[in-house]
Scaffold this motif. Structure first.
Motif, PDB file in Angstrom:
ATOM      1  N   CYS A 247       0.878  -1.175   0.000  1.00 17.63           N
ATOM      2  CA  CYS A 247       0.000   0.000   0.000  1.00 17.63           C
ATOM      3  C   CYS A 247       0.912   1.221   0.000  1.00 17.63           C
ATOM      4  O   CYS A 247       1.346   1.699   1.049  1.00 17.63           O
ATOM      5  N   ALA A 248       1.239   1.706  -1.190  1.00 14.52           N
ATOM      6  CA  ALA A 248       2.313   2.671  -1.371  1.00 14.52           C
ATOM      7  C   ALA A 248       1.823   4.109  -1.414  1.00 14.52           C
ATOM      8  O   ALA A 248       0.704   4.397  -1.849  1.00 14.52           O
ATOM      9  N   ASP A 249       2.684   4.988  -0.963  1.00 17.88           N
ATOM     10  CA  ASP A 249       2.520   6.427  -1.165  1.00 17.88           C
ATOM     11  C   ASP A 249       3.701   6.865  -2.022  1.00 17.88           C
ATOM     12  O   ASP A 249       4.775   7.176  -1.531  1.00 17.88           O
ATOM     13  N   ASP A 250       3.495   6.884  -3.327  1.00 17.08           N
ATOM     14  CA  ASP A 250       4.578   7.171  -4.265  1.00 17.08           C
ATOM     15  C   ASP A 250       4.932   8.653  -4.336  1.00 17.08           C
ATOM     16  O   ASP A 250       5.880   9.026  -5.028  1.00 17.08           O
ATOM     17  N   PHE A 251       4.191   9.500  -3.655  1.00 14.70           N
ATOM     18  CA  PHE A 251       4.468  10.930  -3.689  1.00 14.70           C
ATOM     19  C   PHE A 251       5.277  11.392  -2.471  1.00 14.70           C
ATOM     20  O   PHE A 251       5.689  12.536  -2.408  1.00 14.70           O
ATOM     21  N   PRO A 257       9.770   7.291  -1.358  1.00 14.92           N
ATOM     22  CA  PRO A 257       8.382   6.817  -1.196  1.00 14.92           C
ATOM     23  C   PRO A 257       8.242   5.794  -0.083  1.00 14.92           C
ATOM     24  O   PRO A 257       9.161   5.031   0.204  1.00 14.92           O
ATOM     25  N   LYS A 258       7.059   5.778   0.524  1.00 14.17           N
ATOM     26  CA  LYS A 258       6.827   4.907   1.662  1.00 14.17           C
ATOM     27  C   LYS A 258       5.638   3.994   1.385  1.00 14.17           C
ATOM     28  O   LYS A 258       4.907   4.161   0.416  1.00 14.17           O
ATOM     29  N   ALA A 259       5.449   3.022   2.254  1.00 11.86           N
ATOM     30  CA  ALA A 259       4.298   2.118   2.168  1.00 11.86           C
ATOM     31  C   ALA A 259       3.984   1.616   3.564  1.00 11.86           C
ATOM     32  O   ALA A 259       4.856   1.571   4.444  1.00 11.86           O
ATOM     33  N   GLU A 260       2.741   1.232   3.759  1.00 14.92           N
ATOM     34  CA  GLU A 260       2.367   0.671   5.058  1.00 14.92           C
ATOM     35  C   GLU A 260       3.061  -0.664   5.290  1.00 14.92           C
ATOM     36  O   GLU A 260       3.347  -1.411   4.347  1.00 14.92           O
ATOM     37  N   TYR A 295       9.369  -1.118   1.077  1.00 17.99           N
ATOM     38  CA  TYR A 295       8.817  -0.894  -0.266  1.00 17.99           C
ATOM     39  C   TYR A 295       9.831  -0.298  -1.235  1.00 17.99           C
ATOM     40  O   TYR A 295      10.143  -0.902  -2.270  1.00 17.99           O
ATOM     41  N   PHE A 296      10.368   0.881  -0.922  1.00 21.13           N
ATOM     42  CA  PHE A 296      11.231   1.516  -1.917  1.00 21.13           C
ATOM     43  C   PHE A 296      12.518   0.754  -2.186  1.00 21.13           C
ATOM     44  O   PHE A 296      12.958   0.693  -3.347  1.00 21.13           O
ATOM     45  N   GLN A 330      -2.487  10.011   0.788  1.00 26.03           N
ATOM     46  CA  GLN A 330      -2.620   8.877  -0.124  1.00 26.03           C
ATOM     47  C   GLN A 330      -3.386   7.726   0.523  1.00 26.03           C
ATOM     48  O   GLN A 330      -4.290   7.143  -0.069  1.00 26.03           O
ATOM     49  N   TRP A 331      -3.022   7.371   1.753  1.00 27.25           N
ATOM     50  CA  TRP A 331      -3.678   6.253   2.429  1.00 27.25           C
ATOM     51  C   TRP A 331      -5.109   6.601   2.816  1.00 27.25           C
ATOM     52  O   TRP A 331      -5.958   5.718   2.940  1.00 27.25           O
TER      53      TRP A 331
END
Length: 410
Positions: A247-251, A257-260, A295-296, A330-331
């Motif tokens: 579940c990514a936040d590409d911004f 970028p981060k993800a849960e 993620y990244f 984003q999430w």
């Protein structure tokens, strides 16, 4: 006809970005390996990432991290002007950031010790076997739901395993384990954990799961989550696309970028972290490591190896929207993706910059909304929040009231 204002156009763009983030290709890299390479011809053989100061005591480090996260949260709200939809702030995205990698991101991609290192190829059967990795304190919440879900999987002939890290037990805690029927799944090792600090515990769980050569995927869960799809459905989706899912936040750009944390790792990706653990531990544990360390580092390798793709998909529902102190733009889109008005109206504790909404009393209609949503699991639910009698909603043959609902798993 009057033209829409610049603010209205920007708001529409943000909504569109948020709604599609779990399905769309990378916004900064429309053609994999092309635009990113064209931005900077420099490369590095080793990562040039600032390391944490190991001399800072844990308590001081946690305080420093929380202060930084509060500042970021305040900046998000200031940029958004706290506009808006039910008090939730949408941070303004710098358009130039969408197509540019910063120096640290390029260093990850171009590192000979990570980004350019060939993928690990595992010889495993095509038959899916998932290991469920659970972070817990001293119990599993709503355990009757979980037990019924697992029994349904056994009846369907599915193979699976569960590995639980219980941070509330000695030596790091003082509690006793309170979910006796899950005691068999406890891993004997333990690592200290804190908010945004679960790397060591995650590696313990991955190591435990990798010992089983039949395991093809690993899903990370919290003890306050519940399944909202039958395991048979989850296995079918995994077979169709056997990729790691985030579940990514590409911004997000601090530093990348981060993800849960709540995600799925295929065995090859988990094994790559395991075999390169010391390098990953040294270079990727920054700020909120739960969101940045997984993620990244894998996403950067996708640029170099077509056989190392990822799937941007939120398999875990968490409501980061309903709360005046929430600023996870984003999430937060997942709250609307769920289409869960009954759930969102139920008894709850609002979201903050640290935690999503916590639910305390979930009735049948609210759980049915989650069952019909795109998500596989959902959190955060206090113990007893999901009544035991609702467990049959997770049966593969369950059909909701057709006069009110329009089919399941749409």
């Amino acid at each position: 006809m009057s033209r829409p204002s610049a603010a209205a156009l920007l708001a529409a763009l943000l909504v569109w970005q948020c709604q599609g983030v779990h399905l769309q290709p990378s916004p900064w890299d429309p053609v994999r390996g092309v635009e990113t390479r064209g931005l900077d011809q420099s490369s590095s053989s080793d990562l040039a990432v600032a390391e944490q100061d190991d001399t800072i005591p844990d308590a001081a480090a946690a305080e420093t991290l929380e202060a930084k996260m509060r500042r970021q949260d305040a900046e998000c709200k200031e940029k958004a002007g706290m506009n808006v939809d039910r008090g939730h702030a949408l941070g303004l995205i710098n358009a130039s950031a969408i197509v540019r990698w910063n120096q640290q991101m390029r260093s990850v991609r171009d590192s000979a010790a990570w980004g350019l290192k060939p993928p690990i190829r595992q010889m495993v059967d095509d038959i899916v076997k998932i290991a469920f990795l659970v972070f817990a304190d001293d119990r599993i919440h709503n355990e009757e739901i979980w037990l019924h879900w697992m029994e349904g999987a056994r009846k369907a002939g599915l193979k699976f395993s569960m590995h639980i890290h219980a941070s509330g037990l000695p030596p790091n805690g003082t509690s006793e384990w309170r979910s006796d029927r899950f005691k068999q799944f406890l891993v004997p090792e333990q690592a200290p954990t804190a908010w945004c600090r679960t790397w060591d515990a995650q590696m313990l769980l991955l190591t435990s799961a990798l010992r089983d050569k039949e395991v093809t995927h690993m899903v990370t869960l919290s003890s306050d989550s519940v399944p909202v799809k039958p395991m048979t459905w989850i296995y079918d989706k995994t077979s169709e696309q056997p990729l790691s899912r985030f579940c990514a936040d590409d911004f997000w750009r601090d530093p990348w970028p981060k993800a849960e944390l709540w995600s799925m790792l295929r065995r090859e990706d988990a094994l790559f972290f395991h075999e390169n653990r010391h390098f990953a531990e040294k270079n990727f544990r920054h700020d909120c490591e739960d969101q940045l360390a997984w993620y990244f580092p894998l996403r950067a390798r996708w640029d170099n190896f077509a056989k190392a793709p990822l799937k941007r998909e939120c398999i875990m529902f968490a409501n980061w929207k309903d709360g005046e102190q929430a600023c996870m733009e984003q999430w937060a889109a997942n709250a609307d993706t769920c289409n869960c008005p009954k759930l969102r109206a139920s008894e709850r504790t609002p979201a903050s910059f640290k935690h999503p909404v916590e639910y305390h009393d979930v009735h049948a209609h609210a759980l049915e909304e989650l069952v019909r949503s795109p998500f596989w699991f959902a959190r955060k639910f206090t113990d007893g929040a999901v009544p035991e009698e609702l467990k049959t909603l997770l049966d593969p043959g369950y059909k909701p009231n057709k006069t009110k609902w329009f089919g399941i798993f749409r």
